[in-house]
Design a protein around this motif. Sequence first.
Motif, PDB file in Angstrom:
ATOM      1  N   ILE A  81       0.830  -1.261  -0.045  1.00  0.00           N
ATOM      2  CA  ILE A  81      -0.215  -0.006   0.021  1.00  0.00           C
ATOM      3  C   ILE A  81       0.913   1.180  -0.257  1.00  0.00           C
ATOM      4  O   ILE A  81       2.011   1.302   0.673  1.00  0.00           O
ATOM      5  CB  ILE A  81      -1.236  -0.117   1.197  1.00  0.00           C
ATOM      6  N   ALA A  82       0.669   2.025  -0.889  1.00  0.00           N
ATOM      7  CA  ALA A  82       1.405   3.359  -1.005  1.00  0.00           C
ATOM      8  C   ALA A  82       0.694   4.544  -1.311  1.00  0.00           C
ATOM      9  O   ALA A  82      -0.358   4.538  -2.037  1.00  0.00           O
ATOM     10  CB  ALA A  82       2.693   3.273  -1.971  1.00  0.00           C
ATOM     11  N   SER A  83       1.405   5.827  -1.064  1.00  0.00           N
ATOM     12  CA  SER A  83       0.519   6.944  -1.509  1.00  0.00           C
ATOM     13  C   SER A  83       1.162   7.738  -2.425  1.00  0.00           C
ATOM     14  O   SER A  83       0.714   8.869  -3.025  1.00  0.00           O
ATOM     15  CB  SER A  83       0.665   7.845  -0.025  1.00  0.00           C
ATOM     16  N   GLU A  84       2.478   7.229  -2.856  1.00  0.00           N
ATOM     17  CA  GLU A  84       3.230   7.893  -3.950  1.00  0.00           C
ATOM     18  C   GLU A  84       4.046   6.857  -4.679  1.00  0.00           C
ATOM     19  O   GLU A  84       4.029   5.680  -4.376  1.00  0.00           O
ATOM     20  CB  GLU A  84       4.129   8.611  -3.366  1.00  0.00           C
ATOM     21  N   ALA A  85       4.436   6.975  -5.963  1.00  0.00           N
ATOM     22  CA  ALA A  85       5.244   6.050  -6.674  1.00  0.00           C
ATOM     23  C   ALA A  85       6.542   5.266  -5.836  1.00  0.00           C
ATOM     24  O   ALA A  85       7.286   6.275  -5.390  1.00  0.00           O
ATOM     25  CB  ALA A  85       5.851   6.598  -7.871  1.00  0.00           C
ATOM     26  N   GLN A  86       6.608   4.221  -6.059  1.00  0.00           N
ATOM     27  CA  GLN A  86       7.819   3.753  -5.191  1.00  0.00           C
ATOM     28  C   GLN A  86       8.515   2.288  -6.188  1.00  0.00           C
ATOM     29  O   GLN A  86       7.882   1.779  -6.964  1.00  0.00           O
ATOM     30  CB  GLN A  86       7.469   3.073  -3.916  1.00  0.00           C
ATOM     31  N   THR A  87       9.600   1.990  -6.010  1.00  0.00           N
ATOM     32  CA  THR A  87      10.300   1.001  -6.760  1.00  0.00           C
ATOM     33  C   THR A  87       9.932  -0.267  -5.905  1.00  0.00           C
ATOM     34  O   THR A  87       9.874  -0.512  -4.818  1.00  0.00           O
ATOM     35  CB  THR A  87      11.784   0.966  -6.628  1.00  0.00           C
ATOM     36  N   VAL A  88       9.602  -1.331  -6.928  1.00  0.00           N
ATOM     37  CA  VAL A  88       9.084  -2.507  -6.381  1.00  0.00           C
ATOM     38  C   VAL A  88      10.323  -3.648  -6.986  1.00  0.00           C
ATOM     39  O   VAL A  88      10.183  -3.847  -8.012  1.00  0.00           O
ATOM     40  CB  VAL A  88       7.622  -2.906  -6.777  1.00  0.00           C
ATOM     41  N   ASP A  89      10.820  -4.317  -5.980  1.00  0.00           N
ATOM     42  CA  ASP A  89      11.614  -5.389  -6.475  1.00  0.00           C
ATOM     43  C   ASP A  89      10.905  -6.786  -6.557  1.00  0.00           C
ATOM     44  O   ASP A  89      10.820  -7.439  -5.332  1.00  0.00           O
ATOM     45  CB  ASP A  89      12.848  -5.560  -5.419  1.00  0.00           C
ATOM     46  N   LEU A  90      10.563  -6.995  -7.743  1.00  0.00           N
ATOM     47  CA  LEU A  90       9.827  -8.251  -7.999  1.00  0.00           C
ATOM     48  C   LEU A  90      10.485  -9.831  -7.950  1.00  0.00           C
ATOM     49  O   LEU A  90       9.990 -10.478  -7.929  1.00  0.00           O
ATOM     50  CB  LEU A  90       8.936  -8.261  -9.106  1.00  0.00           C
ATOM     51  N   ARG A  91      11.893  -9.375  -7.547  1.00  0.00           N
ATOM     52  CA  ARG A  91      12.628 -10.621  -7.328  1.00  0.00           C
ATOM     53  C   ARG A  91      12.823 -10.808  -5.690  1.00  0.00           C
ATOM     54  O   ARG A  91      13.181 -12.170  -5.568  1.00  0.00           O
ATOM     55  CB  ARG A  91      14.210 -10.373  -7.842  1.00  0.00           C
ATOM     56  N   ALA A  92      12.394 -10.053  -4.934  1.00  0.00           N
ATOM     57  CA  ALA A  92      12.342 -10.276  -3.573  1.00  0.00           C
ATOM     58  C   ALA A  92      11.218  -9.494  -2.967  1.00  0.00           C
ATOM     59  O   ALA A  92      11.435  -8.701  -2.020  1.00  0.00           O
ATOM     60  CB  ALA A  92      13.635  -9.943  -2.857  1.00  0.00           C
ATOM     61  N   VAL A  93       9.926  -9.750  -3.439  1.00  0.00           N
ATOM     62  CA  VAL A  93       8.692  -8.931  -3.182  1.00  0.00           C
ATOM     63  C   VAL A  93       8.046  -9.663  -1.812  1.00  0.00           C
ATOM     64  O   VAL A  93       7.863 -10.642  -1.713  1.00  0.00           O
ATOM     65  CB  VAL A  93       7.675  -8.694  -4.148  1.00  0.00           C
ATOM     66  N   PRO A  94       7.553  -8.977  -0.857  1.00  0.00           N
ATOM     67  CA  PRO A  94       6.985  -9.691   0.372  1.00  0.00           C
ATOM     68  C   PRO A  94       5.488  -9.907   0.001  1.00  0.00           C
ATOM     69  O   PRO A  94       4.824  -9.285  -0.524  1.00  0.00           O
ATOM     70  CB  PRO A  94       6.761  -8.304   1.229  1.00  0.00           C
ATOM     71  N   LEU A  95       5.356 -11.235   0.314  1.00  0.00           N
ATOM     72  CA  LEU A  95       4.109 -12.025  -0.036  1.00  0.00           C
ATOM     73  C   LEU A  95       3.685 -12.739   1.149  1.00  0.00           C
ATOM     74  O   LEU A  95       4.450 -13.122   1.830  1.00  0.00           O
ATOM     75  CB  LEU A  95       4.269 -12.723  -1.334  1.00  0.00           C
ATOM     76  N   ASN A  96       2.314 -12.906   1.540  1.00  0.00           N
ATOM     77  CA  ASN A  96       1.847 -13.590   2.515  1.00  0.00           C
ATOM     78  C   ASN A  96       1.960 -14.800   2.346  1.00  0.00           C
ATOM     79  O   ASN A  96       1.290 -15.360   1.237  1.00  0.00           O
ATOM     80  CB  ASN A  96       0.421 -13.090   3.034  1.00  0.00           C
ATOM     81  N   THR A  97       2.685 -15.612   2.895  1.00  0.00           N
ATOM     82  CA  THR A  97       2.793 -17.199   2.497  1.00  0.00           C
ATOM     83  C   THR A  97       2.481 -18.024   3.920  1.00  0.00           C
ATOM     84  O   THR A  97       2.220 -17.241   4.833  1.00  0.00           O
ATOM     85  CB  THR A  97       4.332 -17.654   2.409  1.00  0.00           C
ATOM     86  N   PRO A  98       2.364 -19.255   3.791  1.00  0.00           N
ATOM     87  CA  PRO A  98       1.707 -20.187   4.839  1.00  0.00           C
ATOM     88  C   PRO A  98       2.731 -19.918   6.285  1.00  0.00           C
ATOM     89  O   PRO A  98       2.499 -20.171   7.285  1.00  0.00           O
ATOM     90  CB  PRO A  98       1.792 -21.585   4.647  1.00  0.00           C
ATOM     91  N   ARG A  99       4.142 -19.614   5.708  1.00  0.00           N
ATOM     92  CA  ARG A  99       4.998 -19.286   6.737  1.00  0.00           C
ATOM     93  C   ARG A  99       5.152 -17.621   7.162  1.00  0.00           C
ATOM     94  O   ARG A  99       6.141 -17.310   7.957  1.00  0.00           O
ATOM     95  CB  ARG A  99       6.522 -19.817   6.393  1.00  0.00           C
ATOM     96  N   GLY A 100       4.268 -16.969   6.814  1.00  0.00           N
ATOM     97  CA  GLY A 100       4.105 -15.548   7.124  1.00  0.00           C
ATOM     98  C   GLY A 100       4.617 -14.788   6.037  1.00  0.00           C
ATOM     99  O   GLY A 100       4.679 -15.355   4.905  1.00  0.00           O
ATOM    100  N   ILE A 101       4.784 -13.307   6.282  1.00  0.00           N
ATOM    101  CA  ILE A 101       5.103 -12.572   4.955  1.00  0.00           C
ATOM    102  C   ILE A 101       6.814 -12.725   4.791  1.00  0.00           C
ATOM    103  O   ILE A 101       7.416 -12.634   5.739  1.00  0.00           O
ATOM    104  CB  ILE A 101       4.848 -10.947   5.390  1.00  0.00           C
ATOM    105  N   ARG A 102       6.920 -13.046   3.573  1.00  0.00           N
ATOM    106  CA  ARG A 102       8.362 -13.565   3.239  1.00  0.00           C
ATOM    107  C   ARG A 102       8.491 -12.927   1.922  1.00  0.00           C
ATOM    108  O   ARG A 102       7.942 -12.775   1.029  1.00  0.00           O
ATOM    109  CB  ARG A 102       8.563 -15.115   3.468  1.00  0.00           C
ATOM    110  N   PRO A 103       9.908 -12.530   1.717  1.00  0.00           N
ATOM    111  CA  PRO A 103      10.319 -11.949   0.409  1.00  0.00           C
ATOM    112  C   PRO A 103      10.140 -13.326  -0.646  1.00  0.00           C
ATOM    113  O   PRO A 103      10.864 -14.388  -0.503  1.00  0.00           O
ATOM    114  CB  PRO A 103      11.862 -11.556   0.279  1.00  0.00           C
ATOM    115  N   VAL A 104       9.726 -12.817  -1.961  1.00  0.00           N
ATOM    116  CA  VAL A 104       9.382 -14.253  -2.801  1.00  0.00           C
ATOM    117  C   VAL A 104       9.862 -13.673  -4.205  1.00  0.00           C
ATOM    118  O   VAL A 104       9.895 -12.475  -4.462  1.00  0.00           O
ATOM    119  CB  VAL A 104       7.835 -14.493  -2.803  1.00  0.00           C
ATOM    120  N   LYS A 105      10.578 -14.405  -4.888  1.00  0.00           N
ATOM    121  CA  LYS A 105      10.694 -14.176  -6.304  1.00  0.00           C
ATOM    122  C   LYS A 105       9.439 -14.320  -7.123  1.00  0.00           C
ATOM    123  O   LYS A 105       9.036 -15.665  -7.248  1.00  0.00           O
ATOM    124  CB  LYS A 105      12.057 -14.926  -6.977  1.00  0.00           C
TER     125      LYS A 105
END
Length: 378
Positions: free
Chosen positions: A220-244
């Motif tokens: 969630i953001a109010s202005e443009a930001q860089t998103v690294d899709l090679r290590a983006v935080p996602l909600n996984t069964p083991r909690g929020i983790r960086p995912v490629k």
Amino acid sequence: MREIPAESKTIESVAQAIDALTRGKLLDALAPEASARRGDARFGLWFRGHERASYRLVPSLLRPAPGRAPMDEVSLTRHFRALNPDAAPAGTPDFAALVTMQHYLAPTRLLDWTENLLVALFFAVREPHLDDCGEDAAIWILNARRLNYYSSATRRSAELLYAHDADVVARAALCRVRNRDEWRDCVARSLQAPDIDGEHYRHARLLSAIGDTPIPVSQIASEAQTVDLRAVPLNTPRGIRPVKLFDDTNWASAERLALRLSMPVAVFPPRANPRIRNQAGTFTLHGGRYVADTSAWAGKTLSPSAIGAPVDLLDIDAALSRTRILKWLRIPCAKRAAMRRELALIGITEAALFPELDYQSRHLAERWTPPRESDSDD
């Protein structure tokens, strides 16, 4: 926001622009695959001209000015349709309404592209008052089919999307919803239309990603930001983790699909008006939304109601390891006028691209105005 990558090549004439596409190695990593299921090897290669090379590949609606709240898209869309019921009658699908708004210069989540390189060149050098601005122009080149391979939330194939595809319906619906529950209900109703393409199970998976999947607050953001899709935080069964994001593991998980819905997709629109036909017009339809204030989510990790911030084309391109979806060419500022004259000689003018009478009149006025000495050939 991610930096614009270095240009692929500098072009100083129409001939050099054509040579850049037909000779050399510019397109080796960019040209659509000949093995794709539909269309020839060049189908899906799109172009966009920028009058200033620093312009971003982001629609006007999704470019909030620094220090200002983002535009209220829902109110803007409703007001446009109320003021112009003949242009966008009740019952007009959201994507068709957005195309109409774009046609009349209202801010939307659409970005214009063209299948015609010369049309893109025209828009890059179109305005004489920028000939002395000191900033170069640019031509962007997009592999539209490859973009959809990575950003579609309903299918993983290198195909263009059309107005009745579920991916298009879902992103276009953002123009009239304010939260995820409303978004899910709106898309569910739209997908019941008899002309919507796709299998039921894909629709069900899409709706689950919209309505049943809380997103990390970091999206969630109010202005443009860089998103690294090679290590983006996602909600996984083991909690929020960086995912490629673009690996092949569980591609269709609801969390990954929810993030893809914040990305743009390439759409081949119905060419229902002469301007789109003359310009060989196409669009990228961008997902996501900026919020006015992120403080409501302070201290939280997940949100079941927020709509994630947009992920732009450069973020997608930067996350790819062996292929590209984007390249760009630089046009020196000093060559704008000469290139405009070359385009006019081969019939690429306002009169050719804009059939409306006001543009025809503007073209005639320019054609019959005596040139300045500085406009003469080099």
